[in-house]
Design a protein around this motif. Structure first.
Motif, PDB file in Angstrom:
ATOM      1  N   GLU A  83       5.957   8.807  27.414  1.00 49.01           N
ATOM      2  CA  GLU A  83       6.866   8.465  28.511  1.00 49.01           C
ATOM      3  C   GLU A  83       8.156   9.276  28.415  1.00 49.01           C
ATOM      4  O   GLU A  83       8.617   9.606  27.312  1.00 49.01           O
ATOM      5  N   ILE A  84       8.704   9.603  29.583  1.00 48.98           N
ATOM      6  CA  ILE A  84      10.059  10.138  29.666  1.00 48.98           C
ATOM      7  C   ILE A  84      10.839   9.224  30.600  1.00 48.98           C
ATOM      8  O   ILE A  84      10.381   8.922  31.701  1.00 48.98           O
ATOM      9  N   ARG A  85      12.002   8.797  30.176  1.00 49.26           N
ATOM     10  CA  ARG A  85      12.835   7.944  31.022  1.00 49.26           C
ATOM     11  C   ARG A  85      14.297   8.331  30.835  1.00 49.26           C
ATOM     12  O   ARG A  85      14.651   9.020  29.863  1.00 49.26           O
ATOM     13  N   GLU A  86      15.115   7.899  31.757  1.00 49.88           N
ATOM     14  CA  GLU A  86      16.546   8.173  31.680  1.00 49.88           C
ATOM     15  C   GLU A  86      17.298   6.927  31.246  1.00 49.88           C
ATOM     16  O   GLU A  86      17.060   5.830  31.762  1.00 49.88           O
ATOM     17  N   GLU A  87      18.192   7.103  30.285  1.00 48.59           N
ATOM     18  CA  GLU A  87      19.036   6.005  29.813  1.00 48.59           C
ATOM     19  C   GLU A  87      20.427   6.560  29.529  1.00 48.59           C
ATOM     20  O   GLU A  87      20.577   7.509  28.752  1.00 48.59           O
ATOM     21  N   VAL A  93      12.575  10.449  25.264  1.00 49.69           N
ATOM     22  CA  VAL A  93      11.184  10.867  25.136  1.00 49.69           C
ATOM     23  C   VAL A  93      10.504   9.960  24.121  1.00 49.69           C
ATOM     24  O   VAL A  93      10.804   9.993  22.927  1.00 49.69           O
ATOM     25  N   GLN A  94       9.599   9.134  24.628  1.00 47.75           N
ATOM     26  CA  GLN A  94       8.868   8.173  23.796  1.00 47.75           C
ATOM     27  C   GLN A  94       7.563   8.804  23.323  1.00 47.75           C
ATOM     28  O   GLN A  94       6.824   9.396  24.110  1.00 47.75           O
ATOM     29  N   CYS A  95       7.265   8.647  22.032  1.00 46.22           N
ATOM     30  CA  CYS A  95       6.040   9.212  21.467  1.00 46.22           C
ATOM     31  C   CYS A  95       5.127   8.112  20.958  1.00 46.22           C
ATOM     32  O   CYS A  95       5.564   7.018  20.610  1.00 46.22           O
ATOM     33  N   GLU A  96       3.849   8.423  20.900  1.00 47.57           N
ATOM     34  CA  GLU A  96       2.851   7.453  20.471  1.00 47.57           C
ATOM     35  C   GLU A  96       2.906   7.197  18.981  1.00 47.57           C
ATOM     36  O   GLU A  96       2.813   6.053  18.524  1.00 47.57           O
ATOM     37  N   GLU A  97       3.056   8.248  18.192  1.00 43.57           N
ATOM     38  CA  GLU A  97       3.004   8.135  16.740  1.00 43.57           C
ATOM     39  C   GLU A  97       4.243   7.437  16.181  1.00 43.57           C
ATOM     40  O   GLU A  97       5.370   7.912  16.365  1.00 43.57           O
ATOM     41  N   ASP A  98       4.036   6.313  15.527  1.00 43.20           N
ATOM     42  CA  ASP A  98       5.097   5.545  14.867  1.00 43.20           C
ATOM     43  C   ASP A  98       6.175   5.070  15.834  1.00 43.20           C
ATOM     44  O   ASP A  98       7.275   4.698  15.399  1.00 43.20           O
ATOM     45  N   GLY A 247       6.248   8.481  36.029  1.00 48.00           N
ATOM     46  CA  GLY A 247       7.284   7.513  36.359  1.00 48.00           C
ATOM     47  C   GLY A 247       8.567   8.144  36.856  1.00 48.00           C
ATOM     48  O   GLY A 247       9.409   7.468  37.458  1.00 48.00           O
ATOM     49  N   LEU A 248       8.727   9.448  36.624  1.00 44.87           N
ATOM     50  CA  LEU A 248       9.925  10.141  37.078  1.00 44.87           C
ATOM     51  C   LEU A 248       9.852  10.524  38.552  1.00 44.87           C
ATOM     52  O   LEU A 248      10.860  10.897  39.151  1.00 44.87           O
ATOM     53  N   GLY A 249       8.644  10.465  39.119  1.00 41.24           N
ATOM     54  CA  GLY A 249       8.474  10.844  40.518  1.00 41.24           C
ATOM     55  C   GLY A 249       8.603  12.327  40.759  1.00 41.24           C
ATOM     56  O   GLY A 249       9.109  12.755  41.805  1.00 41.24           O
ATOM     57  N   VAL A 250       8.120  13.139  39.816  1.00 44.49           N
ATOM     58  CA  VAL A 250       8.268  14.590  39.938  1.00 44.49           C
ATOM     59  C   VAL A 250       6.933  15.299  40.146  1.00 44.49           C
ATOM     60  O   VAL A 250       6.888  16.534  40.194  1.00 44.49           O
ATOM     61  N   CYS A 251       5.838  14.539  40.301  1.00 44.75           N
ATOM     62  CA  CYS A 251       4.501  15.132  40.433  1.00 44.75           C
ATOM     63  C   CYS A 251       3.968  14.971  41.857  1.00 44.75           C
ATOM     64  O   CYS A 251       4.313  14.017  42.556  1.00 44.75           O
ATOM     65  N   VAL A 267      14.563  15.568  39.374  1.00 44.93           N
ATOM     66  CA  VAL A 267      15.433  14.841  38.451  1.00 44.93           C
ATOM     67  C   VAL A 267      16.356  15.839  37.760  1.00 44.93           C
ATOM     68  O   VAL A 267      15.883  16.739  37.050  1.00 44.93           O
ATOM     69  N   PRO A 268      17.656  15.730  37.938  1.00 45.81           N
ATOM     70  CA  PRO A 268      18.595  16.658  37.291  1.00 45.81           C
ATOM     71  C   PRO A 268      18.407  16.679  35.773  1.00 45.81           C
ATOM     72  O   PRO A 268      18.310  15.629  35.129  1.00 45.81           O
ATOM     73  N   GLY A 269      18.333  17.877  35.223  1.00 47.28           N
ATOM     74  CA  GLY A 269      18.173  18.014  33.785  1.00 47.28           C
ATOM     75  C   GLY A 269      16.741  18.011  33.312  1.00 47.28           C
ATOM     76  O   GLY A 269      16.482  18.185  32.125  1.00 47.28           O
ATOM     77  N   VAL A 270      15.797  17.814  34.230  1.00 50.72           N
ATOM     78  CA  VAL A 270      14.366  17.857  33.898  1.00 50.72           C
ATOM     79  C   VAL A 270      13.751  19.048  34.618  1.00 50.72           C
ATOM     80  O   VAL A 270      13.860  19.172  35.842  1.00 50.72           O
ATOM     81  N   PHE A 271      13.096  19.906  33.850  1.00 55.21           N
ATOM     82  CA  PHE A 271      12.526  21.142  34.377  1.00 55.21           C
ATOM     83  C   PHE A 271      11.032  21.197  34.073  1.00 55.21           C
ATOM     84  O   PHE A 271      10.541  20.512  33.182  1.00 55.21           O
ATOM     85  N   GLY A 272      10.328  22.007  34.821  1.00 52.76           N
ATOM     86  CA  GLY A 272       8.901  22.203  34.572  1.00 52.76           C
ATOM     87  C   GLY A 272       8.619  23.667  34.302  1.00 52.76           C
ATOM     88  O   GLY A 272       9.387  24.552  34.698  1.00 52.76           O
ATOM     89  N   ALA A 273       7.499  23.941  33.620  1.00 53.79           N
ATOM     90  CA  ALA A 273       7.133  25.333  33.333  1.00 53.79           C
ATOM     91  C   ALA A 273       5.660  25.417  32.970  1.00 53.79           C
ATOM     92  O   ALA A 273       5.090  24.488  32.384  1.00 53.79           O
ATOM     93  N   GLY A 274       5.049  26.534  33.318  1.00 55.56           N
ATOM     94  CA  GLY A 274       3.680  26.793  32.881  1.00 55.56           C
ATOM     95  C   GLY A 274       2.619  26.240  33.812  1.00 55.56           C
ATOM     96  O   GLY A 274       2.862  25.972  34.986  1.00 55.56           O
TER      97      GLY A 274
END
Length: 306
Positions: A83-87, A93-98, A247-251, A267-274
């Motif tokens: 997950e990516i969310r703004e706070e 950036v939430q990760c699965e491991e631990d 959840g960011l509404g960018v797709c 979303v300001p500060g969020v970029f895409g590439a590739g």
């Protein structure tokens, strides 16, 4: 909670180029990927159109790119982003491991794509034990044996050329005709141990104790064929790895990131590439260009925020 100027999700050519440009801009950079750096190019035997290097093995190019990111001081971690969310004005950036969590002032999503599946009878059963998506990884196991490749695009043709050099026979089954670069298609058609069946629909993978072959049907005549084989490689397209950021509404409706010419999302500060962004050409060189632009825009974003 570790904090960085720039978090890059994905370690393929786009992500690694972004890491290089970000580190050279004196940003604190973290690159995350659940797999080995390189993305899809680590499964490519030969890259022939990357300027300045001529013919190069995909894994070799990936290693060179990754070593450059490390020499410049970019951090890397094996993590599965969920997950990516703004706070509080930052990107979390939430990760699965631990349950690991990172925060970044900016994020570049360069998670790439994954291979599509046919979802026909027998595919799941023989996955990993007869059906593969990586000729470089598994091709040697089929030396002097009979192999089927499903697909007719660039990846299918390039990997078929590689496989044909080691297997006894290679049968290509494709929904349309070969659609790859004409030079590569001509090279493949000229190989004596290659048979091509265009305009086919794969019906099932069959076998007793192990994979025994593929049954398919002509889309033009309805005629069915069975081709016995020892292994199958599927190259039928890709889909974007973007579930974690929907959840960011960018797709868009296909899951690809919508970006402008500066690689900015909504979303300001969020970029895409590739490969995971909406684009017409998905190649190593275009991914690298995206990564460079995205990192430069992240730098400008941070400069304006100070």
């Amino acid at each position: 909670m570790a904090q960085y100027d720039l978090i890059i999700i994905g370690g393929g050519p786009a992500g690694m180029t972004a890491a290089i440009y970000g580190a050279r801009a004196d940003l604190s950079v973290l690159m995350l990927d659940k797999l080995a750096p390189g993305g899809n190019i680590i499964n490519t035997n030969e890259i022939q159109n990357y300027p300045g290097v001529g013919f190069i093995n995909g894994a070799e190019l990936a290693i060179q790119m990754f070593e450059q990111t490390q020499k410049l001081g970019a951090a890397f971690d094996y993590r599965t982003v969920t997950e990516i969310r703004e706070e509080n004005g930052e990107k979390v950036v939430q990760c699965e491991e631990d349950g690991m969590v990172y925060t970044g002032k900016t994020v570049i999503i360069a998670a790439g794509t994954q291979s599509n599946r046919l979802h026909c009878a027998g595919e799941e059963h023989y996955t990993g034990s007869g059906i593969s998506w990586c000729a470089i990884c598994d091709g040697a196991a089929y030396r002097d044996k009979d192999v089927v490749v499903i697909g007719g695009g660039n990846s299918a043709v390039e990997e078929s050329i590689y496989l044909a050099g080691m297997v006894k026979s290679l049968t290509i089954v494709t929904m349309f005709d070969l659609t790859a670069d004409p030079i590569a298609c001509g090279r493949l058609r000229a190989m004596e141990n290659v048979t091509i069946y265009p305009y086919q629909e794969v019906l099932e993978f069959y076998g007793a104790e192990g994979l025994g072959g593929v049954r398919f049907r002509s889309k033009e005549t309805g005629e069915e064929r069975r081709v016995d084989c020892d292994g199958v490689f599927e190259y039928i397209g890709l889909h974007p790895v973007t579930d974690f950021c929907k959840g960011l509404g960018v797709c868009n409706e296909m899951g690809y990131l919508e970006v402008d010419q500066r690689m900015c999302t909504a979303v300001p500060g969020v970029f895409g590439a590739g490969d995971c962004v909406v684009k017409d050409l998905r190649q190593v060189i275009t991914a690298c260009a995206d990564g460079a632009i995205a990192a430069q825009e992240a730098f400008h974003y941070l400069q304006k925020a100070r």
